[in-house]
Design a protein around this motif. Sequence first.
Motif, PDB file in Angstrom:
ATOM      1  N   ASN A   1       2.232  -4.650   4.459  1.00 50.12           N
ATOM      2  CA  ASN A   1       2.065  -5.412   5.703  1.00 50.12           C
ATOM      3  C   ASN A   1       1.255  -4.619   6.720  1.00 50.12           C
ATOM      4  O   ASN A   1       0.353  -5.170   7.369  1.00 50.12           O
ATOM      5  N   GLN A   2       1.539  -3.333   6.849  1.00 43.95           N
ATOM      6  CA  GLN A   2       0.798  -2.500   7.809  1.00 43.95           C
ATOM      7  C   GLN A   2      -0.687  -2.463   7.487  1.00 43.95           C
ATOM      8  O   GLN A   2      -1.525  -2.294   8.373  1.00 43.95           O
ATOM      9  N   GLN A   3      -1.009  -2.634   6.198  1.00 39.59           N
ATOM     10  CA  GLN A   3      -2.420  -2.629   5.770  1.00 39.59           C
ATOM     11  C   GLN A   3      -3.010  -4.040   5.755  1.00 39.59           C
ATOM     12  O   GLN A   3      -4.129  -4.235   5.293  1.00 39.59           O
ATOM     13  N   GLY A   4      -2.218  -5.017   6.187  1.00 40.21           N
ATOM     14  CA  GLY A   4      -2.736  -6.385   6.227  1.00 40.21           C
ATOM     15  C   GLY A   4      -2.682  -7.097   4.891  1.00 40.21           C
ATOM     16  O   GLY A   4      -3.531  -7.942   4.600  1.00 40.21           O
ATOM     17  N   VAL A   5      -1.684  -6.774   4.065  1.00 40.34           N
ATOM     18  CA  VAL A   5      -1.513  -7.452   2.783  1.00 40.34           C
ATOM     19  C   VAL A   5      -0.101  -8.046   2.747  1.00 40.34           C
ATOM     20  O   VAL A   5       0.869  -7.357   3.035  1.00 40.34           O
TER      21      VAL A   5
END
Length: 445
Positions: free
Chosen positions: A401-405
């Motif tokens: 999530n932090q990486q946008g996935v």
Amino acid sequence: MVSSIQSSLGSERKIITELPGPKSRALHERRQAVVSAGLTNGFPVYIQRAEGAILEDVDGNHILDLGSGIAVTSIGHAVPELIESVSNQVAAFTHTCFMVTPYESYIEVCEELAALTPGTHAKTTALFNSGAEAVENAVKVARLATGRPAVIVFDHAYHGRTNLTMALTSKNMPYKDRFGPFAPEVYRVAMSYPFLDGLSGAEAAARAIAEIESQVGAHNVAALLIEPIQGEGGFVVPAKGFLPALSEWTTKNGVVFVADEIQSGFCRTGDWFAVNDEGVVPDIVTTAKGLAGGMPLSAVTGRAELMNAVHEGGLGGTYGGNPVAVVAALATIKFMRERNLAQRARELGESMLGSLRTLQQDVAIIGDVRGRGAMIAFELVQPGTKNPNAAAAKSIVNYCNQQGVIALSCGTYGNVIRLLPPLVITDDQLADGMNVLAAAVRAAG
Ligand SMILES: Cc1ncc(COP(=O)(O)O)c(C=O)c1O
């Protein structure tokens, strides 16, 4: 107009703020006052539009979707053919209630379902709104048609959150806890879970059948309800032979075999339905999710003699088979057929399984990699054991999530990561997502 909006999103993940960003955080703050705390958000980035496998949030971040809104948007987001069908239908009429004044598109969806679901026998369908509603109605039909009360379900099963489907669902927290009393005459037996039980399909089926016969009695059983590949329960793929043996037992004993294909159906596993893998022909199939490209629609499709045993007016509901949802289903099915998304699901599956099996050799926390087509998962364990490692699953989801996935967890013990990308995800997008996932696993292990 529509296509220029579509083409402006781009196909790459792009993160320009911390996640969630300031606008998402402000919306999340706002929701606390008016949205029930009983509803949670796995990843509270607020979405303003989407295309293919990319979601754009209100801060302008482009998020890669490996979850498809829990196996719903299999054809991807903002598919022009679906937008056109839905827009035309909204302009024509949005609702009449099929039970009052009917319309042709409802019949067309039922024709498609009769043709696509396994078996060449005569089938009829009733349409509903949610998966849980479809499952409830499948049980209603099976009980009425057989005159028997009992329903058999399995360990780790998930069938929904209404009162009857909570009873059918296995996991207590968060789905059932303190929401009882639950509907009666539901009996749970052991699932085939090859990673944990080491049994062949025949052995696991014999175990389940012995439990049914000794604890319930075949002549009391209306329906045996099973997810051919379990969803929320951990993407458990039963050992080969398990489903055919159960199917054979139901036929012998006049029990209705209900395949809950709500998560596994509609090309997700590399075929129209997961039961096709072993040639199992259910008496009733429940579908929803991927069926209508994001519009709420579910279906119960079954042998005509079962479905038509119901008295006039015995099935229905105000919105079931809503005109907008049914044209979305027709557009979705057409798109799946024309793009051969079943084949694409198989390709995606091979790629995901390959990456995950390679990763498994390097890390000690992946106990099992499993799945079929684009319904793939890995089970996280304490190194050197088969004991669940839910902390690792949580940390992997957070890292992604932090990486946008978007990656989703599941499993009775919360220790499984499941991958359900839109079937239109590109090779580059999938490779990007798998790289992030691999880094997340290494960081957790
Ligand atoms: C196999 C299965 N059955 C039933 C349901 C319930 O569907 P809904 O959430 O639309 O009620 C789900 C939802 O995840 C599911 O995966």
